[in-house]
Design a protein around this motif. Structure first.
Motif, PDB file in Angstrom:
ATOM      1  N   LEU A  86       0.941  -1.195   0.105  1.00  0.00           N
ATOM      2  CA  LEU A  86      -0.070  -0.126   0.051  1.00  0.00           C
ATOM      3  C   LEU A  86       0.871   1.112  -0.153  1.00  0.00           C
ATOM      4  CD1 LEU A  86      -2.632  -1.026   2.653  1.00  0.00           C
ATOM      5  CD2 LEU A  86      -2.935  -0.953   0.277  1.00  0.00           C
ATOM      6  N   ALA A  87       2.138   1.100  -0.342  1.00  0.00           N
ATOM      7  CA  ALA A  87       2.950   2.112  -0.210  1.00  0.00           C
ATOM      8  C   ALA A  87       2.441   3.381  -1.273  1.00  0.00           C
ATOM      9  CB  ALA A  87       4.301   1.970  -0.614  1.00  0.00           C
ATOM     10  N   PRO A  88       2.198   4.636  -0.817  1.00  0.00           N
ATOM     11  CA  PRO A  88       1.787   5.696  -1.587  1.00  0.00           C
ATOM     12  C   PRO A  88       2.839   6.107  -2.860  1.00  0.00           C
ATOM     13  CG  PRO A  88       2.291   6.355   0.474  1.00  0.00           C
ATOM     14  CD  PRO A  88       2.597   5.232   0.528  1.00  0.00           C
ATOM     15  N   GLN A  89       2.409   6.490  -3.820  1.00  0.00           N
ATOM     16  CA  GLN A  89       3.163   7.141  -5.068  1.00  0.00           C
ATOM     17  C   GLN A  89       3.736   8.390  -4.465  1.00  0.00           C
ATOM     18  OE1 GLN A  89       1.830   6.526  -8.874  1.00  0.00           O
ATOM     19  NE2 GLN A  89       2.727   8.439  -9.523  1.00  0.00           N
ATOM     20  N   LEU A  90       5.112   8.390  -4.391  1.00  0.00           N
ATOM     21  CA  LEU A  90       5.702   9.738  -4.103  1.00  0.00           C
ATOM     22  C   LEU A  90       6.519  10.247  -5.204  1.00  0.00           C
ATOM     23  CD1 LEU A  90       6.849   8.703  -0.844  1.00  0.00           C
ATOM     24  CD2 LEU A  90       4.933   9.995  -1.227  1.00  0.00           C
ATOM     25  N   GLY A  91       6.905   9.568  -6.312  1.00  0.00           N
ATOM     26  CA  GLY A  91       7.873   9.967  -7.391  1.00  0.00           C
ATOM     27  C   GLY A  91       7.032  10.908  -8.264  1.00  0.00           C
ATOM     28  N   ALA A  92       5.902  10.926  -8.565  1.00  0.00           N
ATOM     29  CA  ALA A  92       5.177  11.830  -9.366  1.00  0.00           C
ATOM     30  C   ALA A  92       3.830  11.819  -8.829  1.00  0.00           C
ATOM     31  CB  ALA A  92       5.120  10.962 -10.962  1.00  0.00           C
ATOM     32  N   CYS A  93       2.657  12.718  -9.620  1.00  0.00           N
ATOM     33  CA  CYS A  93       1.361  12.793  -9.476  1.00  0.00           C
ATOM     34  C   CYS A  93       0.619  11.627  -9.520  1.00  0.00           C
ATOM     35  CB  CYS A  93       0.881  14.095 -10.052  1.00  0.00           C
ATOM     36  SG  CYS A  93      -0.807  14.182  -9.920  1.00  0.00           S
ATOM     37  N   ALA A  94      -0.002  11.090  -8.412  1.00  0.00           N
ATOM     38  CA  ALA A  94      -0.715   9.818  -8.494  1.00  0.00           C
ATOM     39  C   ALA A  94      -1.676   9.826  -9.616  1.00  0.00           C
ATOM     40  CB  ALA A  94      -1.115   9.351  -7.171  1.00  0.00           C
ATOM     41  N   SER A  95      -2.226  11.031  -9.906  1.00  0.00           N
ATOM     42  CA  SER A  95      -3.394  11.213 -10.999  1.00  0.00           C
ATOM     43  C   SER A  95      -3.000  11.310 -12.308  1.00  0.00           C
ATOM     44  CB  SER A  95      -4.166  12.436 -10.543  1.00  0.00           C
ATOM     45  OG  SER A  95      -4.982  12.248  -9.448  1.00  0.00           O
ATOM     46  N   CYS A  96      -2.073  12.170 -12.459  1.00  0.00           N
ATOM     47  CA  CYS A  96      -1.771  12.627 -13.934  1.00  0.00           C
ATOM     48  C   CYS A  96      -0.132  12.223 -14.289  1.00  0.00           C
ATOM     49  CB  CYS A  96      -1.868  13.984 -14.338  1.00  0.00           C
ATOM     50  SG  CYS A  96      -0.738  15.239 -13.566  1.00  0.00           S
ATOM     51  N   GLY A  97       0.625  11.852 -13.370  1.00  0.00           N
ATOM     52  CA  GLY A  97       2.021  11.739 -13.591  1.00  0.00           C
ATOM     53  C   GLY A  97       2.928  12.702 -13.692  1.00  0.00           C
ATOM     54  N   GLU A  98       2.554  14.012 -13.587  1.00  0.00           N
ATOM     55  CA  GLU A  98       3.494  15.003 -13.506  1.00  0.00           C
ATOM     56  C   GLU A  98       4.447  15.253 -12.327  1.00  0.00           C
ATOM     57  OE1 GLU A  98       3.389  18.412 -15.022  1.00  0.00           O
ATOM     58  OE2 GLU A  98       5.166  18.505 -13.947  1.00  0.00           O
ATOM     59  N   ARG A  99       5.887  15.390 -12.771  1.00  0.00           N
ATOM     60  CA  ARG A  99       6.628  15.262 -11.763  1.00  0.00           C
ATOM     61  C   ARG A  99       7.344  16.347 -10.983  1.00  0.00           C
ATOM     62  NH1 ARG A  99       9.217  10.615 -11.464  1.00  0.00           N
ATOM     63  NH2 ARG A  99       8.632   9.073 -12.739  1.00  0.00           N
ATOM     64  N   GLU A 100       6.689  17.512 -11.392  1.00  0.00           N
ATOM     65  CA  GLU A 100       6.837  18.733 -10.817  1.00  0.00           C
ATOM     66  C   GLU A 100       5.510  19.307 -10.026  1.00  0.00           C
ATOM     67  OE1 GLU A 100       9.928  20.534 -11.087  1.00  0.00           O
ATOM     68  OE2 GLU A 100      10.590  18.611 -12.316  1.00  0.00           O
ATOM     69  N   HIS A 101       5.568  20.315  -9.286  1.00  0.00           N
ATOM     70  CA  HIS A 101       4.680  21.027  -8.598  1.00  0.00           C
ATOM     71  C   HIS A 101       3.771  20.139  -7.937  1.00  0.00           C
ATOM     72  CE1 HIS A 101       6.206  24.212 -11.145  1.00  0.00           C
ATOM     73  NE2 HIS A 101       5.897  23.735 -12.228  1.00  0.00           N
ATOM     74  N   LEU A 102       4.420  19.218  -7.251  1.00  0.00           N
ATOM     75  CA  LEU A 102       3.673  18.156  -6.373  1.00  0.00           C
ATOM     76  C   LEU A 102       3.244  18.960  -4.865  1.00  0.00           C
ATOM     77  CD1 LEU A 102       5.825  15.248  -7.122  1.00  0.00           C
ATOM     78  CD2 LEU A 102       3.680  15.557  -7.941  1.00  0.00           C
ATOM     79  N   VAL A 103       2.133  19.210  -4.683  1.00  0.00           N
ATOM     80  CA  VAL A 103       1.695  20.169  -3.655  1.00  0.00           C
ATOM     81  C   VAL A 103       0.881  19.430  -2.486  1.00  0.00           C
ATOM     82  CG1 VAL A 103       2.182  22.028  -5.102  1.00  0.00           C
ATOM     83  CG2 VAL A 103      -0.254  21.011  -4.943  1.00  0.00           C
ATOM     84  N   GLY A 104       0.131  18.179  -3.055  1.00  0.00           N
ATOM     85  CA  GLY A 104      -0.910  17.775  -1.794  1.00  0.00           C
ATOM     86  C   GLY A 104      -0.689  16.310  -1.877  1.00  0.00           C
ATOM     87  N   PHE A 105      -1.516  15.459  -1.260  1.00  0.00           N
ATOM     88  CA  PHE A 105      -1.660  14.120  -1.165  1.00  0.00           C
ATOM     89  C   PHE A 105      -2.879  13.857  -1.155  1.00  0.00           C
ATOM     90  CE2 PHE A 105      -1.814  10.018   0.804  1.00  0.00           C
ATOM     91  CZ  PHE A 105      -0.591   9.358   0.643  1.00  0.00           C
ATOM     92  N   SER A 106      -3.378  12.784  -1.744  1.00  0.00           N
ATOM     93  CA  SER A 106      -4.803  12.118  -2.048  1.00  0.00           C
ATOM     94  C   SER A 106      -4.759  10.701  -1.640  1.00  0.00           C
ATOM     95  CB  SER A 106      -5.152  12.533  -3.255  1.00  0.00           C
ATOM     96  OG  SER A 106      -6.343  11.801  -3.728  1.00  0.00           O
TER      97      SER A 106
END
Ligand SMILES: [Zn+2]
Length: 272
Positions: free
Chosen positions: A172-192
């Protein structure tokens, strides 16, 4: 009838049952969580002595019959974690760690890595428990370490690092390398929790803010062994705890007790 089972185990919970018995929740390397009954264990002359109490690491013999519960037929202590037992905060932390393991890994599915992780966590709590000379030595070691910019993590940070490793073991490790919704690697600002990890500014709807310190704590905690778990300011640890809770709620339908107590007075009841 039935068969003998010999295994290592950590006692997660121990509940009074009937006149003199105890029902135990054990965590084992090869059989996951096991329920067992220890008969006559509360009698003064029980051959098990006090070693079927919570947090004991045992070499245990069980009899497996037709019932749901196995019967304890023998037990030897591998580690009693004696110092931990003298320290209310360490006991509280051990109870929370055992509760998290018992609820996240409640089936008989084997997770030997989780068993090892739990034993390491209990050993660490034991090593860091107590006052007196031992604590004095630890404080001197901390001072030396903080001169190289490395500070030993606090209790809450240690508990959260342990939980992150449990998430990893549970898949169940959360995805941290890129946006879990769209894959964007920059401007990661939140957690869902629903999305399954960090999210970018464009996908942040329904997420909560996850700052730089919290983000770095999570990536460092996954990479470091438990004894070298990172630390972070309390506000960041609050975000990490929320990220863990939201992941568990969405993907395991599970709510754990808070990772750490606010004081030794809030120690959870660990033996019924
Ligand atoms: Zn996105």
């Amino acid at each position: 009838m039935g068969r003998a089972v010999k295994t290592e185990a950590v006692v997660l919970r121990s509940m009074r049952y009937g006149e003199a018995d105890r029902i135990l929740h054990l965590y084992t390397p090869a059989r996951g969580r096991v329920g067992a009954i220890a008969k006559g264990v509360r009698r003064a002359r029980s051959r098990f002595g006090g070693r079927l109490e919570p947090f004991f690491r045992l070499s245990i013999e069980l009899h497996e019959g037709r019932g749901e519960l196995l019967t304890v037929t023998g037990a030897q202590t591998i580690d009693a974690y004696a110092r931990l037992r003298e320290d209310a905060r360490a006991l509280d932390a051990a109870a929370r760690a055992c509760d998290a393991v018992g609820r996240l890994f409640e089936t008989s599915e084997p997770h030997p890595g989780v068993f090892n992780l739990l034993c390491r966590e209990l050993a660490l709590l034991d090593e860091r428990a107590g006052g007196g000379a031992a604590a004095g030595a630890a404080t001197a070691a901390d001072a030396a370490r903080s001169e190289d910019g490395r500070v030993r993590s606090g209790a809450r940070a240690g508990a959260l690092a342990f939980r992150l490793k449990l998430l990893l073991a549970a898949g169940l490790a959360p995805q941290l390398g890129a946006c879990a919704s769209c894959g964007e690697r920059e401007h990661l600002v939140g957690f869902s929790g629903a999305a399954g990890g960090v999210v970018c500014a464009a996908c942040e709807a329904g997420s909560f803010a996850l700052g730089e310190h919290a983000y770095r704590f999570m990536t460092d905690a996954f990479a470091a062994p438990l004894h070298a778990a990172p630390d972070a300011p309390d506000a960041a640890l609050g975000q990490v705890e929320r990220a863990i809770s939201s992941t568990l709620e969405h993907h395991a339908n599970l709510r754990l007790m808070p990772a750490s107590g606010r004081s030794s007075r809030t120690a959870v009841s660990w033996a019924a």
